[in-house]
Design an enzyme around this catalytic site. Structure first.
Site, PDB file in Angstrom:
ATOM      1  N   TYR A  53       0.827  -1.199   0.000  1.00 53.74           N
ATOM      2  CA  TYR A  53       0.000   0.000   0.000  1.00 53.74           C
ATOM      3  C   TYR A  53       0.868   1.259   0.000  1.00 53.74           C
ATOM      4  O   TYR A  53       1.636   1.496   0.936  1.00 53.74           O
ATOM      5  CB  TYR A  53      -0.928   0.040   1.220  1.00 53.74           C
ATOM      6  CG  TYR A  53      -2.011  -1.008   1.236  1.00 53.74           C
ATOM      7  CD1 TYR A  53      -2.297  -1.778   0.101  1.00 53.74           C
ATOM      8  CD2 TYR A  53      -2.773  -1.237   2.380  1.00 53.74           C
ATOM      9  CE1 TYR A  53      -3.303  -2.736   0.128  1.00 53.74           C
ATOM     10  CE2 TYR A  53      -3.777  -2.187   2.401  1.00 53.74           C
ATOM     11  CZ  TYR A  53      -4.042  -2.941   1.278  1.00 53.74           C
ATOM     12  OH  TYR A  53      -5.039  -3.887   1.302  1.00 53.74           O
ATOM     13  N   LEU A 209     -18.320  -1.912   0.750  1.00 57.20           N
ATOM     14  CA  LEU A 209     -19.186  -0.949   0.060  1.00 57.20           C
ATOM     15  C   LEU A 209     -19.075  -1.073  -1.452  1.00 57.20           C
ATOM     16  O   LEU A 209     -19.369  -0.135  -2.188  1.00 57.20           O
ATOM     17  CB  LEU A 209     -18.839   0.480   0.496  1.00 57.20           C
ATOM     18  CG  LEU A 209     -19.021   0.764   1.991  1.00 57.20           C
ATOM     19  CD1 LEU A 209     -18.612   2.191   2.322  1.00 57.20           C
ATOM     20  CD2 LEU A 209     -20.452   0.503   2.420  1.00 57.20           C
TER      21      LEU A 209
END
Length: 316
Positions: A53, A209
């Site tokens: 990341y 989501l």
């Protein structure tokens, strides 16, 4: 915030985890600290990151918060290894030597001598599984990882790895499986959820989501400040902007309006309370956005709403 036990282990995780994929790149140190503060104030205890990341910047940001924003023993820090982007090209290397080198680099960036949870980021078909699992054994036995897990493995890959660790003495038990799960992607229900139940491990759901689509922000196009408008995330979001996915988003929005909640709260509550889920990993662009998402802790979906959402989003 409610804590849940990860499978049969002693690892306790808040049922919402804070994802940090954008920290150090799209989210600077000050914004990250604001998000982390809001998350901890809400009772969260689980930060999820990975060596890849931001090319390690996410871990560096978290490391800078230890001792200033929170004490190390108060927070569960999870990281992942196995993926890198040398020369901009994605490379998966789950060899023992590569994984251990990434682990040591992660600990250095995080400014800690141990991870609460260390995970193999994805399956590597080019490396013998025993070589990969030996890196987990090393991390576990040395104390550099209190618990170990796997991520983005299929059901058979997960079952193979977990049972391999269980049937051989002195192997590190696999505590968690982390996979994508949302109303827009229920693929793990085909057989991975059964594996989780049978093998009694924790299930960590990333992108609950639907890569942001279930918030309803893309109903009228792609907002200029959204992830889908950025070069490095456009291809990540695009698969969830189809007509079928739009129907599911509309159903979530209708349910939210009827219940007096936001679409985000409805979509997040659906995953959070799905069978076998230990924790959902939620990323946010801003602290204000995260605070809004954390309000889903107060939301419980009526069974009739959950059933309706199950039906419209079921795997065909």
């Amino acid at each position: 915030m409610q804590l849940r036990r990860a499978g049969k282990s002693g690892l306790m995780l808040s049922r919402i985890g804070l994802g940090t994929m954008t920290w150090g790149r799209d989210t600077d140190e000050h914004e990250a600290a604001d998000q982390c503060r809001a998350f901890l104030d809400a009772g969260g205890n689980f930060l999820d990151t990975a060596a890849v990341y931001g090319d390690g910047d996410s871990e560096r940001v978290i490391g800078g918060l230890i001792g200033t924003l929170f004490e190390r023993n108060d927070v569960v820090i999870a990281s992942k290894a196995g993926i890198s982007f040398p020369d901009g090209l994605r490379k998966v290397d789950n060899s023992r030597s590569s994984l251990i080198a990434q682990l040591d680099a992660s600990l250095l960036r995080l400014n800690t001598d141990y991870l609460d949870l260390w995970q193999i980021h994805t399956w590597d078909s080019q490396t013998p599984l025993d070589d990969t699992l030996s890196a987990l054994d090393y991390a576990y036995a040395s104390g550099k990882a209190r618990y170990v897990g796997i991520s983005n493995f299929s059901s058979w890959q997960s079952a193979h790895a977990i049972t391999r660790q269980e049937i051989i003495a002195n192997k590190a038990p696999i505590t968690t499986i982390q996979n994508e799960y949302s109303l827009l992607n229920r693929k793990i229900e085909e057989d991975l959820v059964d594996a989780v139940d049978t093998l009694n491990v924790g299930l960590l759901a990333w992108s609950p989501l639907g890569r942001g689509v279930l918030t309803g922000k893309y109903r009228k196009g792609v907002p200029s400040d959204s992830r889908a408008a950025t070069p490095h995330f456009a291809s990540f979001v695009e698969p969830y902007l189809s007509d079928k996915q739009s129907q599911i988003v509309e159903a979530v929005c209708v349910a939210a309006e009827g219940l007096g909640f936001s679409p985000l709260e409805v979509a997040l509550a659906w995953v959070r309370d799905a069978p076998a889920v230990t924790s959902v990993i939620l990323g946010a662009r801003t602290g204000a956005q995260l605070r809004g998402a954390l309000s889903s802790e107060e939301v419980t979906l009526p069974e009739v709403v959950r059933s309706a959402l199950n039906e419209i989003s079921r795997i065909s």
